[in-house]
Write a protein that holds these residues in place. Sequence first.
Motif, mmCIF file in Angstrom:
data_model
loop_
_atom_site.group_PDB
_atom_site.id
_atom_site.type_symbol
_atom_site.label_atom_id
_atom_site.label_comp_id
_atom_site.label_asym_id
_atom_site.label_seq_id
_atom_site.Cartn_x
_atom_site.Cartn_y
_atom_site.Cartn_z
ATOM 1 N N HIS A 97 11.680 10.514 0.595
ATOM 2 C CA HIS A 97 10.851 8.778 0.198
ATOM 3 C C HIS A 97 11.520 8.462 0.516
ATOM 4 O O HIS A 97 11.284 6.691 -0.080
ATOM 5 C CB HIS A 97 11.506 9.116 -1.466
ATOM 6 C CG HIS A 97 11.205 9.794 -2.430
ATOM 7 N ND1 HIS A 97 10.216 9.397 -3.970
ATOM 8 C CD2 HIS A 97 10.977 10.631 -2.675
ATOM 9 C CE1 HIS A 97 9.841 10.304 -4.059
ATOM 10 N NE2 HIS A 97 10.254 11.357 -3.375
ATOM 11 N N GLN B 61 -6.589 7.386 0.179
ATOM 12 C CA GLN B 61 -5.803 6.134 -0.829
ATOM 13 C C GLN B 61 -5.088 6.019 -1.569
ATOM 14 O O GLN B 61 -3.918 5.023 -1.119
ATOM 15 C CB GLN B 61 -7.814 5.362 -0.934
ATOM 16 C CG GLN B 61 -8.133 4.631 -0.032
ATOM 17 C CD GLN B 61 -9.694 4.245 -0.655
ATOM 18 O OE1 GLN B 61 -10.139 4.105 -1.312
ATOM 19 N NE2 GLN B 61 -11.065 3.987 0.426
ATOM 20 N N ARG C 52 -1.301 7.081 -0.115
ATOM 21 C CA ARG C 52 -0.920 6.515 1.173
ATOM 22 C C ARG C 52 -0.497 5.058 0.772
ATOM 23 O O ARG C 52 0.648 4.616 1.112
ATOM 24 C CB ARG C 52 -1.083 6.410 1.851
ATOM 25 C CG ARG C 52 -1.929 7.137 3.153
ATOM 26 C CD ARG C 52 -1.019 7.741 3.808
ATOM 27 N NE ARG C 52 -1.816 6.825 5.484
ATOM 28 C CZ ARG C 52 -0.757 6.158 5.955
ATOM 29 N NH1 ARG C 52 1.096 6.845 5.553
ATOM 30 N NH2 ARG C 52 -0.358 5.497 6.893
ATOM 31 N N ALA C 53 -0.722 4.269 -0.799
ATOM 32 C CA ALA C 53 -0.253 3.360 -1.572
ATOM 33 C C ALA C 53 0.146 3.595 -2.802
ATOM 34 O O ALA C 53 0.855 2.543 -2.799
ATOM 35 C CB ALA C 53 -1.275 2.823 -1.222
ATOM 36 N N HIS C 54 0.910 5.230 -2.216
ATOM 37 C CA HIS C 54 1.979 5.581 -3.280
ATOM 38 C C HIS C 54 3.325 4.506 -3.054
ATOM 39 O O HIS C 54 3.570 3.875 -2.499
ATOM 40 C CB HIS C 54 1.879 6.405 -3.632
ATOM 41 C CG HIS C 54 3.010 6.858 -4.920
ATOM 42 N ND1 HIS C 54 4.344 6.892 -5.167
ATOM 43 C CD2 HIS C 54 2.579 7.349 -5.585
ATOM 44 C CE1 HIS C 54 4.796 7.343 -6.351
ATOM 45 N NE2 HIS C 54 4.126 7.727 -6.587
ATOM 46 N N ASP C 55 3.808 3.538 -4.606
ATOM 47 C CA ASP C 55 5.256 2.540 -4.271
ATOM 48 C C ASP C 55 6.273 3.401 -3.487
ATOM 49 O O ASP C 55 6.103 2.916 -2.214
ATOM 50 C CB ASP C 55 5.514 1.889 -4.926
ATOM 51 C CG ASP C 55 4.520 1.301 -5.902
ATOM 52 O OD1 ASP C 55 3.787 0.498 -4.924
ATOM 53 O OD2 ASP C 55 4.851 0.389 -6.714
ATOM 54 N N GLU C 56 6.476 4.402 -3.830
ATOM 55 C CA GLU C 56 7.961 5.249 -3.156
ATOM 56 C C GLU C 56 7.196 5.938 -1.755
ATOM 57 O O GLU C 56 8.360 6.887 -1.419
ATOM 58 C CB GLU C 56 7.455 6.411 -4.006
ATOM 59 C CG GLU C 56 8.578 6.280 -5.988
ATOM 60 C CD GLU C 56 8.670 6.966 -6.715
ATOM 61 O OE1 GLU C 56 8.590 8.484 -5.867
ATOM 62 O OE2 GLU C 56 8.273 7.160 -8.259
ATOM 63 N N LEU C 57 6.144 6.350 -1.220
ATOM 64 C CA LEU C 57 6.210 6.608 -0.152
ATOM 65 C C LEU C 57 5.472 4.851 1.144
ATOM 66 O O LEU C 57 5.086 5.472 2.167
ATOM 67 C CB LEU C 57 5.051 7.049 -0.109
ATOM 68 C CG LEU C 57 4.463 8.508 -1.140
ATOM 69 C CD1 LEU C 57 3.508 9.360 -1.853
ATOM 70 C CD2 LEU C 57 6.131 9.767 -0.319
ATOM 71 N N GLN C 58 5.891 3.945 0.868
ATOM 72 C CA GLN C 58 5.960 2.953 1.665
ATOM 73 C C GLN C 58 7.172 2.857 2.230
ATOM 74 O O GLN C 58 8.220 3.530 2.477
ATOM 75 C CB GLN C 58 5.964 1.438 0.339
ATOM 76 C CG GLN C 58 4.729 2.002 -0.339
ATOM 77 C CD GLN C 58 3.113 2.412 0.586
ATOM 78 O OE1 GLN C 58 3.051 1.462 1.569
ATOM 79 N NE2 GLN C 58 2.413 3.208 0.014
ATOM 80 N N GLY C 59 6.938 2.612 3.866
ATOM 81 C CA GLY C 59 7.965 2.270 5.165
ATOM 82 C C GLY C 59 8.460 3.743 5.649
ATOM 83 O O GLY C 59 9.006 3.538 6.057
ATOM 84 N N TRP D 288 4.464 11.081 8.487
ATOM 85 C CA TRP D 288 3.914 11.577 7.421
ATOM 86 C C TRP D 288 3.162 12.611 8.675
ATOM 87 O O TRP D 288 2.848 13.022 9.976
ATOM 88 C CB TRP D 288 2.151 10.768 7.170
ATOM 89 C CG TRP D 288 2.904 9.203 6.313
ATOM 90 C CD1 TRP D 288 3.588 8.671 6.681
ATOM 91 C CD2 TRP D 288 2.457 9.715 5.038
ATOM 92 N NE1 TRP D 288 3.346 7.750 5.524
ATOM 93 C CE2 TRP D 288 2.832 8.608 4.091
ATOM 94 C CE3 TRP D 288 2.212 10.562 3.844
ATOM 95 C CZ2 TRP D 288 2.688 8.017 3.362
ATOM 96 C CZ3 TRP D 288 2.253 9.967 2.847
ATOM 97 C CH2 TRP D 288 2.312 8.602 1.838
ATOM 98 N N TYR E 183 -7.168 8.139 7.808
ATOM 99 C CA TYR E 183 -6.294 7.732 7.356
ATOM 100 C C TYR E 183 -5.290 7.413 8.601
ATOM 101 O O TYR E 183 -3.702 7.488 7.904
ATOM 102 C CB TYR E 183 -6.055 8.203 5.526
ATOM 103 C CG TYR E 183 -6.620 8.374 4.766
ATOM 104 C CD1 TYR E 183 -7.007 6.251 4.381
ATOM 105 C CD2 TYR E 183 -8.357 8.641 5.295
ATOM 106 C CE1 TYR E 183 -8.071 6.737 4.006
ATOM 107 C CE2 TYR E 183 -8.941 8.461 4.206
ATOM 108 C CZ TYR E 183 -8.800 7.689 3.363
ATOM 109 O OH TYR E 183 -10.140 6.998 2.922
#
Length: 168
Positions: free
Chosen positions: A79, A105, A108-115, A119, A133
């Motif tokens: 995370h 999509q 890749r857009a999941h809040d806990e997987l940003q920044g 990958w 993607y």
Amino acid sequence: MAITATQPVGSTPKQQGYRISTDKCLLDINAIYAFLTERSYWAKGLPLERLRRSIEHSICFGVYHHDTLCGFARVISDHATFAYICDVFVMEEHRGNGLSKWLMQTIRAHDELQGLRRWSLATADAHDLYKQYGFVPVSKPELWMEIYTPYEIPGGTHEQNEHQETHP
């Protein structure tokens, strides 16, 4: 916290009635196990208890059509810096509806997987999907190493167990 996506942006009529959720309580473990062990090339011989443990320690994405599981993916991540996408499938009778794209999509857009810095995934046959993607072949494969221990296929011959397709 579980997320639910009910329709992809610009959804088509084929996508009506589908949703994606990270709520593990909704997952049909038996359907996932059957698909992975009977229809995938990467999880033959996977013990049911190991699947349960892998789901417990992953972010899981179930794709549902009128409350029936029709697709799945899980993400293993710290995370903060890294995520590995695995066990991705859409059941044959639901393919051709754009669900794998919507699933990617949503992952890749999941809040806990940003920044995340990196990958990763492995595939034998879906390179064109993942390229959409941002996935590319490993830039420096000489830096990567692995330990691969294939599952024993129940009733499989030594040769079958030794020559399984690899898909960690």
